[in-house]
Design a protein around this motif. Structure first.
Motif, PDB file in Angstrom:
ATOM      1  N   VAL A  30       0.837  -1.203   0.000  1.00 18.21           N
ATOM      2  CA  VAL A  30       0.000   0.000   0.000  1.00 18.21           C
ATOM      3  C   VAL A  30       0.872   1.253   0.000  1.00 18.21           C
ATOM      4  N   ALA A  31       1.875   1.303   0.871  1.00 18.56           N
ATOM      5  CA  ALA A  31       2.764   2.467   0.939  1.00 18.56           C
ATOM      6  C   ALA A  31       3.487   2.681  -0.386  1.00 18.56           C
ATOM      7  N   ASN A  32       3.959   1.609  -0.995  1.00  8.82           N
ATOM      8  CA  ASN A  32       4.690   1.720  -2.264  1.00  8.82           C
ATOM      9  C   ASN A  32       3.801   2.258  -3.377  1.00  8.82           C
ATOM     10  N   ARG A  33       2.562   1.789  -3.420  1.00  9.14           N
ATOM     11  CA  ARG A  33       1.652   2.232  -4.473  1.00  9.14           C
ATOM     12  C   ARG A  33       1.240   3.683  -4.286  1.00  9.14           C
ATOM     13  N   ILE A  34       1.048   4.097  -3.043  1.00 10.56           N
ATOM     14  CA  ILE A  34       0.752   5.511  -2.770  1.00 10.56           C
ATOM     15  C   ILE A  34       1.939   6.378  -3.193  1.00 10.56           C
ATOM     16  N   GLN A  35       3.135   5.976  -2.802  1.00  9.81           N
ATOM     17  CA  GLN A  35       4.322   6.759  -3.137  1.00  9.81           C
ATOM     18  C   GLN A  35       4.499   6.880  -4.650  1.00  9.81           C
ATOM     19  N   GLN A  36       4.332   5.778  -5.357  1.00  6.36           N
ATOM     20  CA  GLN A  36       4.481   5.815  -6.814  1.00  6.36           C
ATOM     21  C   GLN A  36       3.470   6.769  -7.429  1.00  6.36           C
ATOM     22  N   ASN A  37       2.232   6.721  -6.944  1.00  4.48           N
ATOM     23  CA  ASN A  37       1.179   7.589  -7.470  1.00  4.48           C
ATOM     24  C   ASN A  37       1.504   9.060  -7.211  1.00  4.48           C
ATOM     25  N   LEU A  38       1.891   9.377  -5.987  1.00  2.00           N
ATOM     26  CA  LEU A  38       2.209  10.769  -5.655  1.00  2.00           C
ATOM     27  C   LEU A  38       3.416  11.265  -6.444  1.00  2.00           C
ATOM     28  N   GLU A  39       4.438  10.456  -6.555  1.00  2.00           N
ATOM     29  CA  GLU A  39       5.651  10.922  -7.237  1.00  2.00           C
ATOM     30  C   GLU A  39       5.462  10.970  -8.757  1.00  2.00           C
ATOM     31  N   ASP A  40       4.586  10.143  -9.293  1.00  2.00           N
ATOM     32  CA  ASP A  40       4.272  10.239 -10.717  1.00  2.00           C
ATOM     33  C   ASP A  40       3.579  11.550 -11.053  1.00  2.00           C
ATOM     34  N   HIS A  41       2.864  12.106 -10.079  1.00  2.00           N
ATOM     35  CA  HIS A  41       2.066  13.314 -10.321  1.00  2.00           C
ATOM     36  C   HIS A  41       2.551  14.514  -9.501  1.00  2.00           C
ATOM     37  N   LEU A  42       3.745  14.418  -8.949  1.00  2.00           N
ATOM     38  CA  LEU A  42       4.207  15.428  -7.996  1.00  2.00           C
ATOM     39  C   LEU A  42       4.178  16.832  -8.585  1.00  2.00           C
ATOM     40  N   TYR A  43       4.609  16.985  -9.823  1.00  2.00           N
ATOM     41  CA  TYR A  43       4.714  18.328 -10.391  1.00  2.00           C
ATOM     42  C   TYR A  43       3.384  18.848 -10.922  1.00  2.00           C
ATOM     43  N   GLN A  44       2.349  18.053 -10.760  1.00  2.00           N
ATOM     44  CA  GLN A  44       0.999  18.540 -11.051  1.00  2.00           C
ATOM     45  C   GLN A  44       0.342  19.119  -9.801  1.00  2.00           C
ATOM     46  N   LEU A  45       1.002  18.956  -8.656  1.00  2.00           N
ATOM     47  CA  LEU A  45       0.431  19.433  -7.401  1.00  2.00           C
ATOM     48  C   LEU A  45       0.802  20.893  -7.168  1.00  2.00           C
ATOM     49  N   PRO A  46      -0.019  21.636  -6.410  1.00  2.81           N
ATOM     50  CA  PRO A  46       0.305  23.033  -6.095  1.00  2.81           C
ATOM     51  C   PRO A  46       1.645  23.139  -5.362  1.00  2.81           C
ATOM     52  N   PRO A  47       2.331  24.280  -5.481  1.00  3.25           N
ATOM     53  CA  PRO A  47       3.671  24.416  -4.889  1.00  3.25           C
ATOM     54  C   PRO A  47       3.761  24.026  -3.416  1.00  3.25           C
ATOM     55  N   ARG A  48       2.824  24.479  -2.592  1.00  7.58           N
ATOM     56  CA  ARG A  48       2.940  24.187  -1.167  1.00  7.58           C
ATOM     57  C   ARG A  48       2.648  22.714  -0.870  1.00  7.58           C
ATOM     58  N   VAL A  49       1.854  22.074  -1.723  1.00  7.02           N
ATOM     59  CA  VAL A  49       1.595  20.647  -1.553  1.00  7.02           C
ATOM     60  C   VAL A  49       2.828  19.844  -1.961  1.00  7.02           C
ATOM     61  N   GLN A  50       3.467  20.263  -3.056  1.00  9.04           N
ATOM     62  CA  GLN A  50       4.755  19.654  -3.414  1.00  9.04           C
ATOM     63  C   GLN A  50       5.742  19.771  -2.262  1.00  9.04           C
ATOM     64  N   GLY A  51       5.785  20.951  -1.666  1.00  8.12           N
ATOM     65  CA  GLY A  51       6.703  21.183  -0.559  1.00  8.12           C
ATOM     66  C   GLY A  51       6.379  20.313   0.635  1.00  8.12           C
ATOM     67  N   HIS A  52       5.100  20.223   0.976  1.00 11.76           N
ATOM     68  CA  HIS A  52       4.675  19.395   2.110  1.00 11.76           C
ATOM     69  C   HIS A  52       5.178  17.967   1.925  1.00 11.76           C
ATOM     70  N   TYR A  53       5.026  17.449   0.728  1.00 19.18           N
ATOM     71  CA  TYR A  53       5.456  16.075   0.447  1.00 19.18           C
ATOM     72  C   TYR A  53       6.983  15.959   0.505  1.00 19.18           C
ATOM     73  N   GLY A  54       7.671  16.850  -0.206  1.00 21.36           N
ATOM     74  CA  GLY A  54       9.121  16.750  -0.283  1.00 21.36           C
ATOM     75  C   GLY A  54       9.812  16.919   1.060  1.00 21.36           C
ATOM     76  N   ILE A  55       9.298  17.824   1.878  1.00 20.11           N
ATOM     77  CA  ILE A  55       9.896  18.059   3.203  1.00 20.11           C
ATOM     78  C   ILE A  55       9.758  16.811   4.060  1.00 20.11           C
ATOM     79  N   ARG A  56       8.599  16.216   4.056  1.00 13.76           N
ATOM     80  CA  ARG A  56       8.390  15.014   4.877  1.00 13.76           C
ATOM     81  C   ARG A  56       9.207  13.830   4.365  1.00 13.76           C
ATOM     82  N   MET A  57       9.298  13.707   3.066  1.00 14.45           N
ATOM     83  CA  MET A  57      10.102  12.614   2.529  1.00 14.45           C
ATOM     84  C   MET A  57      11.589  12.827   2.815  1.00 14.45           C
ATOM     85  N   TYR A  58      12.029  14.074   2.797  1.00 16.25           N
ATOM     86  CA  TYR A  58      13.427  14.343   3.164  1.00 16.25           C
ATOM     87  C   TYR A  58      13.667  13.960   4.619  1.00 16.25           C
ATOM     88  N   ARG A  59      12.749  14.315   5.495  1.00 14.79           N
ATOM     89  CA  ARG A  59      12.928  14.013   6.920  1.00 14.79           C
ATOM     90  C   ARG A  59      12.843  12.516   7.197  1.00 14.79           C
TER      91      ARG A  59
END
Length: 345
Positions: free
Chosen positions: A12-41
């Motif tokens: 489940v986690a892998n499929r969610i991650q693949q979906n989000l990262e496939d569409h990451l640059y379609q997301l609004p800037p602050r949503v992209q940031g929310h995702y990237g910051i958490r994944m970095y941490r």
């Protein structure tokens, strides 16, 4: 060592991650940031730093607009009214608007100024008109709004965020006052009187005591300090699994992980709940009403990923002025904090 996820949970986690990262640059800037910051941490992987940089540009632009016009009282008044008008029209929005009537500018000082400045600070930087903004925030009475029962009943989690952001920026330490006000507003002995919405608001507030203390997944917290929260979640886990949203259920599980309680039964139960909430056709955990929209659902889905894929080590930052991937591309309006203020990677 974190308790390993089951193969089904991991899928489940892998499929969610693949979906989000496939569409990451379609997301609004602050949503992209929310995702990237958490994944970095979670990972410490510099490949997520540019998503944080996108967020930095957004918040720096906003801080420049708001913080640099603080001398204009009419601007502050109008910006406050605009922020209130954007709260929406639903029952929760109406309750928040009503709660804000005695102090309408509170939302400007907290949800606008503290929000943007704290994010820039997390990156090891200061933004435009920083000193002017800090001086203004120090001069304001934030305690009244933070500890007001109607405010707590309307947005408990946001208030504890403001409390920790104020401390982070040196504006004031309201932690004890807020905790006392929260427990007075939501005594455990009266849980049976709480509507589902109010029970969720209480839970959401409690998870954010832990999240804010961790500086949002940058380091672990003291299990002893938050025993009152962890014990409550443990005692009420069945009602939580029944009445809470997937976002809140994930946050309850992550609270135990942040406190070093990886093997607690609540972690396993909340992970199972993510599997049950997952929509295999959409590769996402939809909203409680079934909406699979990625921009609206990124928050709950990155939380589910974090709950399932909890790392052995959390990573601070990202300190964007120090990373090779980002240090040459910072907005002109920011500068590194004084030497020693931002921890080195």
């Amino acid at each position: 060592m974190a308790q390993p996820a089951t193969s089904q949970q991991q899928d489940v986690a892998n499929r969610i991650q693949q979906n989000l990262e496939d569409h990451l640059y379609q997301l609004p800037p602050r949503v992209q940031g929310h995702y990237g910051i958490r994944m970095y941490r979670m990972t410490g992987d510099d490949k997520y730093a540019n998503s944080a940089l996108v967020d930095l540009y957004a918040v720096t632009n906003s801080q420049a607009w708001y913080a640099c016009q603080l001398d204009d009282k009419e601007f502050v008044k109008q910006a406050s009214l605009t922020a209130i008008s954007k709260l929406g029209k639903g029952p929760r929005a109406k309750a928040r608007k009503k709660a804000l009537k005695p102090f309408p500018e509170f939302i400007f000082y907290t949800d606008v100024l503290l929000r943007f400045a704290s994010r820039i600070d997390e990156f090891g930087l200061t933004g435009p008109c920083h000193n002017k903004m800090i001086a203004m925030l120090k001069s304001k009475d934030l305690k009244t709004g933070l500890t007001d029962p109607a405010m707590i009943e309307s947005w408990a989690a946001q208030l504890i965020n403001y409390v920790y952001w104020a401390k982070q920026l040196g504006v004031g330490d309201y932690r004890q006052e807020y905790k006392e006000a929260f427990l007075t507003t939501y005594p455990h002995s009266e849980d049976d009187k709480l509507s589902k919405a109010q029970f969720r608001n209480k839970l959401y507030g409690m998870t954010h005591f832990v999240f804010a203390a961790s500086e949002y997944y940058q380091h672990q917290v003291s299990a002893t300090e938050f025993t009152w929260i962890l014990d409550y979640f443990d005692a009420n886990i069945e009602r939580i699994l029944t009445d809470a949203t997937p976002d809140i259920i994930a946050e309850v599980g992550i609270s135990f992980l942040l406190a070093g309680k990886e093997d607690h039964k609540v972690v396993a139960k909340t992970r199972d709940a993510m599997v049950k909430a997952f929509n295999a056709k959409e590769n996402i955990i939809p909203s409680p009403r079934g909406n699979p929209d990625l921009a609206l659902g990124e928050h709950r889905n990155v939380l589910a990923m974090m709950l399932i894929n909890w790392p052995e080590t959390l990573h601070k930052g990202p300190y964007l002025a120090e990373l090779k991937a980002t240090k040459k591309y910072l907005p002109k309006g920011v500068k590194p904090k004084a030497d020693g203020e931002a921890e080195k990677k």
